[in-house]
Each structure stands twice: as structure tokens, then as C-alpha cells.
Enzyme design. Structure first.
Site, PDB file in Angstrom:
ATOM      1  N   LYS A  66      20.118  -0.147  -1.389  1.00 45.00           N
ATOM      2  CA  LYS A  66      19.331   1.140  -1.855  1.00 45.00           C
ATOM      3  C   LYS A  66      20.071   2.127  -2.042  1.00 45.00           C
ATOM      4  O   LYS A  66      20.314   2.938  -1.106  1.00 45.00           O
ATOM      5  CB  LYS A  66      17.903   1.308  -1.145  1.00 45.00           C
ATOM      6  CG  LYS A  66      17.121   2.235  -1.761  1.00 45.00           C
ATOM      7  CD  LYS A  66      16.025   3.113  -0.660  1.00 45.00           C
ATOM      8  CE  LYS A  66      15.609   4.405  -1.037  1.00 45.00           C
ATOM      9  NZ  LYS A  66      14.640   5.120  -0.244  1.00 45.00           N
ATOM     10  N   GLY A  95       9.029  11.899   1.304  1.00 42.61           N
ATOM     11  CA  GLY A  95       8.331  12.452   2.668  1.00 42.61           C
ATOM     12  C   GLY A  95       7.207  13.517   2.300  1.00 42.61           C
ATOM     13  O   GLY A  95       6.755  14.087   3.159  1.00 42.61           O
ATOM     14  N   ALA A 124       9.073   6.638  -2.631  1.00 40.37           N
ATOM     15  CA  ALA A 124       8.917   8.020  -2.015  1.00 40.37           C
ATOM     16  C   ALA A 124       7.937   8.613  -2.769  1.00 40.37           C
ATOM     17  O   ALA A 124       7.327   8.602  -3.727  1.00 40.37           O
ATOM     18  CB  ALA A 124      10.202   8.798  -2.248  1.00 40.37           C
ATOM     19  N   GLY A 125       7.297   9.522  -1.819  1.00 38.28           N
ATOM     20  CA  GLY A 125       6.350  10.482  -2.089  1.00 38.28           C
ATOM     21  C   GLY A 125       4.808  10.195  -2.028  1.00 38.28           C
ATOM     22  O   GLY A 125       4.186  11.047  -2.023  1.00 38.28           O
TER      23      GLY A 125
END
Lengths: 67, 289
Positions: B122, B183, B214-215
Site C-alpha cells: 500500500k 483519520g 481513508a476518511g
């Protein structure tokens, strides 16, 4: 004795040690680590042959939690 | 102009029910939820969260081994590499060169574990520590190098459609745009760009895996991402820092499934005005309009 940098910290170690011997002396579990010397990855199957030299910069890394 | 403010999404032609699976680099996954392993209060809660979520792929980070470790516990004692694909990341790298080194270290560790993810990475190459948004130029450079080195590169990307296309063209195994900053819990902010990315990367190549990374903050965010047509969702903080991570892991599992089913079902178009659900003929009211 020779001077090496391991994970950013200067240390002394015996002359002519192989990577495997150095790892043993540090008490590191060799299963889940990788070793880099002077920014070159050192494959596990070379650890018994490759010697650590004076001035080498080593990174010894493992896996931790991350996203 | 019609009243419709949203086109019908391009849904998958074939809906295969329980056999709905997706593929990354020849490896088939039934679960479309990829979880990070950071920020848990304990390895035990992390392991339980993975089990409840039924995830089949987990990200991990590469860090300096402590020279004097007191606990002696390693994350590998709490994840089973024979059941989970371990996906090492390059988190914390801010230039292509360091990210490439980090990827090689992760591969070297995993090679000894016979894990299908050993050649996977990743790839994160960050622009700054405040936004943790990717540096697209360094990211592209690192992708090119790692593809040449035989890696399966899963790129954490911004939601820029042009960058996403460049990454795919460079040989990325998957492009993984952020829903919002890592995050942040802000969810899916830029649906339009993300839809363009999906259309673009899947055009003539519908099985190309595009993952939102993400998020997301909660299960509805995950459902939204899946409804847009993403193949999977990668998340960490939303589970690990929830008050009850294990319960949130279950919520995320259902969110992914709900969103996927909704995507496959073909949602109704959005309309500015109402459309009555009950018949308009035979009403007893005399009032018109």
C-alpha cells in the site's frame, strides 16, 4: 571493535560479524525483521555471509500496527 | 434540462449474489472491507475486530525494531498470515526514494511468512504531516519504480481523476483515492471526482479494482462509498478509535454489504420534486394539485 549506526544510534560491535551474528548479539527475533545496510536491502538468505563493516548504517525493521 | 440531478450509476452487469467477490492481483476476496491494524488499544481488541468484521486483508506498517523491547509481543502473533492477506504500507514516507526502501523492507519481512501479500504494497507518499494527503509527483515516481521491481502497487491517492489515471497507466494494481483526509472521519467529501475516477479507471476494464482509502467515520460513510461503485473500502481509525471498536467493526461489515447491494440494485434517480407512491386515480379528495 568497529563503529556502526543501528536505527539511528551509534554503537560499537565486534569486527567481522555477519548480519546474523549481529542480530543474535542484539537478541532480535530474526523471523519478523528486515535489514538494510547503507540503504540496500539485505535478503535473509545472505545474513549468514554478509559482514558488517566499520561505518555501516543499518536499519533493522519489523512490522507494527498501521493503516 | 430534466429535473434529474444524478445519473444512474454504471452498475455491474452481472450480480452474482453470495458469490460477489473481487480480485486484486489474482487473489480473490469475498470481503470488501480492508482494515488497518493501527491505533487499537490492544492487540486483543484488534484481533477480535478483524474477526467480527470478517476482513480478509489487513494493512500493517514497517518501523524500526526497538533495540530494547520490554513487551516482546509482535503484531504477527495476533494476525494469522495463512488466513489474512497482510498488506504492508509505506506510511510516514514523504519522498519516492524512502517509500521504495520501505516497500522493499516490508516485502523482505513478509517473504519469510508465505503470505500472498508479500509482493504487495500500500504505497503512501505523503505531502505533509498536517493533511497527510499524497504528494502526487513523488507517488507517481515511486509507483513507476516499484512496478519495475515486481511489486503489486496499491496506491493511496488523492481524489484527483488525472492523478488516478496516471497511476493506473504507470501500472498500479489498484488506485485507492481518499474519501477525505486520513483519520478525519469526514466521510466521502468529493463524490463527483470519485465518480469520475471510477468511470475513468473502469472504462473498458470493469474489473480494475478501485478502493476508497481513508476518511470514513462511520458505517453510512462506508455505504456511500460502496454505493458509488468502489470495489472495497480500506479503513482504520473509524474502527480502532470508536468507543466500541468490535461493535463498530460489525457495523462496518454491514455498511459495506448494504452499500454493495444498493449499488448492484440500481438506485432510483434523484429528483427535485416528489413522485407519489400511492395511485393518483381514485383519491377521495376533491382538491387538485
Amino acid at each position: 571493535m568497529i563503529d556502526v549506526t543501528i536505527n539511528g544510534k551509534k554503537q560499537s560491535c565486534g569486527e567481522g560479524l555477519t548480519i546474523a551474528e549481529l542480530l543474535d548479539s542484539l537478541g532480535m527475533n530474526s523471523r519478523a525483521i528486515a535489514v538494510e545496510i547503507n540503504q540496500q536491502i539485505q535478503p535473509r538468505d545472505t545474513h549468514c555471509q554478509v559482514e558488517v563493516n566499520d561505518g555501516d548504517i543499518l536499519e533493522i525493521v519489523t512490522l507494527v500496527g498501521g493503516g | 434540462m430534466s429535473d434529474s440531478i444524478s445519473e444512474k450509476p454504471n452498475r455491474a452487469e452481472e450480480v452474482s449474489g453470495d458469490l460477489d467477490q473481487f480480485c486484486i492481483a489474482g487473489h480473490t476476496f469475498q470481503s470488501r472491507l480492508i482494515l488497518g491494524s493501527g491505533k487499537y488499544d490492544s492487540f486483543e481488541v484488534m484481533r477480535e475486530s478483524f474477526e467480527v468484521a470478517e476482513t480478509q486483508c489487513v494493512t500493517i506498517a514497517v518501523r524500526r525494531e526497538k533495540l530494547h523491547d520490554s513487551s516482546g509481543r509482535n503484531i504477527l502473533d495476533f494476525v494469522d498470515p495463512s488466513r489474512l492477506v497482510l498488506l504492508p504500507n509505506t506510511a510516514g514516507c514523504y519522498d519516492a526514494e524512502t517509500a521504495v526502501r520501505c516497500a522493499k523492507m516490508g516485502r523482505e519481512i513478509l517473504r519469510g511468512l508465505e503470505n500472498p501479500g508479500a509482493d504487495w504494497v500500500k504505497l503512501e507518499v505523503l505531502g505533509d504531516s498536517r493533511s497527510l494527503l499524497p504528494d502526487p509527483i513523488e507517488l507517481l515516481k515511486a509507483t513507476e519504480v516499484l512496478v519495475k521491481e515486481g511489486f503489486q502497487v496499491l496506491c493511496y491517492s488523492s481524489d484527483d481523476p488525472i492523478v488516478a489515471r496516471r497511476l493506473k497507466d504507470a501500472g498500479a494494481t489498484s488506485v485507492m483515492p481518499a474519501g477525505s483526509p486520513i483519520g478525519s472521519g469526514l466521510g466521502v467529501i468529493n463524490r463527483n471526482s470519485l465518480q469520475i475516477i471510477l468511470e475513468d479507471l473502469k472504462h473498458g476494464d470493469p474489473d480494475y479494482p478501485v478502493i476508497i482509502d481513508a476518511g470514513v467515520g462511520t458505517a453510512s460513510d462506508v455505504a456511500v462509498a460502496m454505493e458509488l461503485g468502489f470495489d472495497a473500502v480500506l479503513l482504520n481509525t473509524a474502527v480502532a478509535r470508536a468507543e466500541d471498536p468490535i461493535r463498530m467493526a460489525e457495523a462496518m461489515k454491514h455498511g459495506v454489504k448494504a452499500g454493495r447491494l444498493a449499488y448492484q440494485s440500481g438506485r432510483i434517480p434523484m429528483s427535485r420534486y416528489a413522485s407519489a407512491s400511492s395511485p393518483e386515480v381514485g383519491v377521495i379528495s376533491k382538491r387538485q394539485h
